[in-house]
Design a protein around this motif. Structure first.
Motif, PDB file in Angstrom:
ATOM      1  N   LEU A 160       0.828  -1.203   0.000  1.00  0.00           N
ATOM      2  CA  LEU A 160       0.000   0.000   0.000  1.00  0.00           C
ATOM      3  C   LEU A 160       0.864   1.256   0.000  1.00  0.00           C
ATOM      4  CD1 LEU A 160      -2.854   1.113  -0.045  1.00  0.00           C
ATOM      5  CD2 LEU A 160      -2.851   1.078   2.460  1.00  0.00           C
ATOM      6  N   ALA A 161       1.960   1.248   0.757  1.00  0.00           N
ATOM      7  CA  ALA A 161       2.862   2.401   0.781  1.00  0.00           C
ATOM      8  C   ALA A 161       3.447   2.654  -0.608  1.00  0.00           C
ATOM      9  CB  ALA A 161       3.986   2.176   1.794  1.00  0.00           C
ATOM     10  N   LEU A 165       2.814   6.025  -2.957  1.00  0.00           N
ATOM     11  CA  LEU A 165       3.967   6.806  -3.414  1.00  0.00           C
ATOM     12  C   LEU A 165       3.998   6.900  -4.931  1.00  0.00           C
ATOM     13  CD1 LEU A 165       6.749   5.487  -1.004  1.00  0.00           C
ATOM     14  CD2 LEU A 165       5.856   7.826  -1.090  1.00  0.00           C
ATOM     15  N   ASN A 166       3.726   5.779  -5.605  1.00  0.00           N
ATOM     16  CA  ASN A 166       3.722   5.758  -7.067  1.00  0.00           C
ATOM     17  C   ASN A 166       2.625   6.664  -7.622  1.00  0.00           C
ATOM     18  OD1 ASN A 166       2.229   4.208  -9.573  1.00  0.00           O
ATOM     19  ND2 ASN A 166       4.451   4.258  -9.801  1.00  0.00           N
ATOM     20  N   SER A 177      -0.466  18.140  -6.463  1.00  0.00           N
ATOM     21  CA  SER A 177       0.244  18.186  -5.190  1.00  0.00           C
ATOM     22  C   SER A 177       1.143  16.965  -4.990  1.00  0.00           C
ATOM     23  CB  SER A 177      -0.776  18.262  -4.045  1.00  0.00           C
ATOM     24  OG  SER A 177      -0.157  18.067  -2.797  1.00  0.00           O
ATOM     25  N   GLN A 178       2.237  17.166  -4.250  1.00  0.00           N
ATOM     26  CA  GLN A 178       3.137  16.060  -3.903  1.00  0.00           C
ATOM     27  C   GLN A 178       2.634  15.279  -2.695  1.00  0.00           C
ATOM     28  OE1 GLN A 178       7.530  16.639  -4.282  1.00  0.00           O
ATOM     29  NE2 GLN A 178       7.013  18.806  -4.384  1.00  0.00           N
ATOM     30  N   SER A 179       1.598  15.801  -2.036  1.00  0.00           N
ATOM     31  CA  SER A 179       1.189  15.156  -0.797  1.00  0.00           C
ATOM     32  C   SER A 179      -0.318  14.918  -0.670  1.00  0.00           C
ATOM     33  CB  SER A 179       1.658  15.994   0.405  1.00  0.00           C
ATOM     34  OG  SER A 179       1.068  17.280   0.352  1.00  0.00           O
ATOM     35  N   GLU A 180      -1.105  15.412  -1.614  1.00  0.00           N
ATOM     36  CA  GLU A 180      -2.558  15.248  -1.526  1.00  0.00           C
ATOM     37  C   GLU A 180      -3.102  14.625  -2.805  1.00  0.00           C
ATOM     38  OE1 GLU A 180      -4.584  18.654   0.908  1.00  0.00           O
ATOM     39  OE2 GLU A 180      -3.047  19.565  -0.367  1.00  0.00           O
ATOM     40  N   LYS A 230       8.271   5.924   2.505  1.00  0.00           N
ATOM     41  CA  LYS A 230       9.477   5.423   1.826  1.00  0.00           C
ATOM     42  C   LYS A 230      10.234   4.443   2.710  1.00  0.00           C
ATOM     43  CE  LYS A 230      10.214   9.515  -1.095  1.00  0.00           C
ATOM     44  NZ  LYS A 230      11.090  10.689  -1.354  1.00  0.00           N
ATOM     45  N   LEU A 231      10.237   4.717   4.006  1.00  0.00           N
ATOM     46  CA  LEU A 231      10.918   3.841   4.960  1.00  0.00           C
ATOM     47  C   LEU A 231      10.254   2.464   5.016  1.00  0.00           C
ATOM     48  CD1 LEU A 231      13.235   3.936   7.068  1.00  0.00           C
ATOM     49  CD2 LEU A 231      11.520   4.485   8.771  1.00  0.00           C
ATOM     50  N   ILE A 232       8.921   2.444   4.903  1.00  0.00           N
ATOM     51  CA  ILE A 232       8.187   1.183   4.890  1.00  0.00           C
ATOM     52  C   ILE A 232       8.545   0.362   3.657  1.00  0.00           C
ATOM     53  CG2 ILE A 232       5.874   0.148   4.662  1.00  0.00           C
ATOM     54  CD1 ILE A 232       4.828   2.578   6.323  1.00  0.00           C
ATOM     55  N   VAL A 233       8.642   1.036   2.514  1.00  0.00           N
ATOM     56  CA  VAL A 233       8.908   0.340   1.242  1.00  0.00           C
ATOM     57  C   VAL A 233      10.360  -0.108   1.138  1.00  0.00           C
ATOM     58  CG1 VAL A 233       8.916   0.576  -1.279  1.00  0.00           C
ATOM     59  CG2 VAL A 233       7.089   1.620   0.068  1.00  0.00           C
ATOM     60  N   ASN A 234      11.262   0.766   1.534  1.00  0.00           N
ATOM     61  CA  ASN A 234      12.696   0.473   1.324  1.00  0.00           C
ATOM     62  C   ASN A 234      13.528   0.946   2.504  1.00  0.00           C
ATOM     63  OD1 ASN A 234      14.997  -0.325   0.023  1.00  0.00           O
ATOM     64  ND2 ASN A 234      14.704   0.931  -1.792  1.00  0.00           N
TER      65      ASN A 234
END
Length: 239
Positions: A160-161, A165-166, A177-180, A230-234
């Motif tokens: 899901l993370a 992100l993708n 937006s980069q976050s919404e 990002k920390l969750i994914v990698n």
């Protein structure tokens, strides 16, 4: 389904950098304008094409959001991808001259119709266009590999993370937006794409909310901590 035949000017389209190559001279752009001469409007829930339909064209998404899906042997609908503004749909039909999936509009949408035989003919004439068509095909292969990795080796949280992100990265490339973001697909469709049950998708969203990583209001998602996703994914590259 509402189909409109209207003149499309690729040369003046603000999505040109996303779905068509840069570097064509005015004469080449004029020839391309003549090939991509119609738009097609698809209502939410309607099909752009279905499995088994004769393949004639590629479609550049001008507005709206699509999902592609296949029907499994036991009759289930398996989502294979989500396509947004500036992306190309229909390459699944090249191999056998028949479409191998359904392309369904997740909201009212409009596409530019790109007759494949004419695009192919032009691509032999313009090496820039040919290279771009090859890049699009390569991108689809890379995306398929990424999904295989997602389904084969990642836990629910990682899937899901990576998906969020993708999605936000692709939307940001289109000026958003980069976050919404607003999720155009249902959680059930997300689960189908990620190989997760609906309950697992909902539970993972709730986990991210509880940890302060995202904020969710129905289909609105605000990513409050991109680094945490990002920390969750990698984890090894984010320490």
């Amino acid at each position: 389904m509402d189909i409109q035949s209207i003149k499309v000017a690729c040369s003046s389209c603000n999505l040109r950098e996303l779905c068509l190559p840069m570097g064509l001279n005015p004469e080449e752009m004029n020839k391309l304008d003549n090939v991509i001469s119609t738009r097609r409007r698809i209502k939410r829930g309607s099909a752009l094409f279905n499995t088994g339909d004769k393949f004639t064209s590629l479609y550049a998404v001008r507005s709206g959001f699509f999902k592609t899906s296949v029907t499994t042997a036991d009759g289930r609908d398996q989502v294979t991808g989500f396509q947004m503004t500036g992306e190309i749909i229909g390459m699944d039909g090249i191999v056998s001259d028949r479409h191998s999936c359904d392309a369904i509009a997740l909201e009212d949408a409009e596409v530019c119709v790109m007759p494949f035989d004419q695009v192919e003919e032009l691509s032999r004439e313009f090496t820039t266009l040919q290279h771009h068509v090859h890049k699009i095909m390569s991108r689809e292969i890379v995306r398929d590999h990424s999904v295989m990795l997602l389904l084969g080796s990642m836990r629910a949280e990682e899937r899901l993370a990576a998906f969020l992100l993708n999605l936000v990265q692709r939307l940001h490339a289109r000026g958003f937006s980069q976050s919404e973001l607003i999720l155009r697909m249902t959680r059930e469709e997300i689960g189908s794409y990620l190989g997760m049950k609906l309950e697992t998708v909902s539970r993972t969203f709730s986990k991210f909310v509880d940890e302060g990583i995202i904020e969710v209001k129905q289909r609105y998602v605000h990513i409050k901590n991109t680094d945490a996703l990002k920390l969750i994914v990698n984890p090894q590259t984010c320490r």
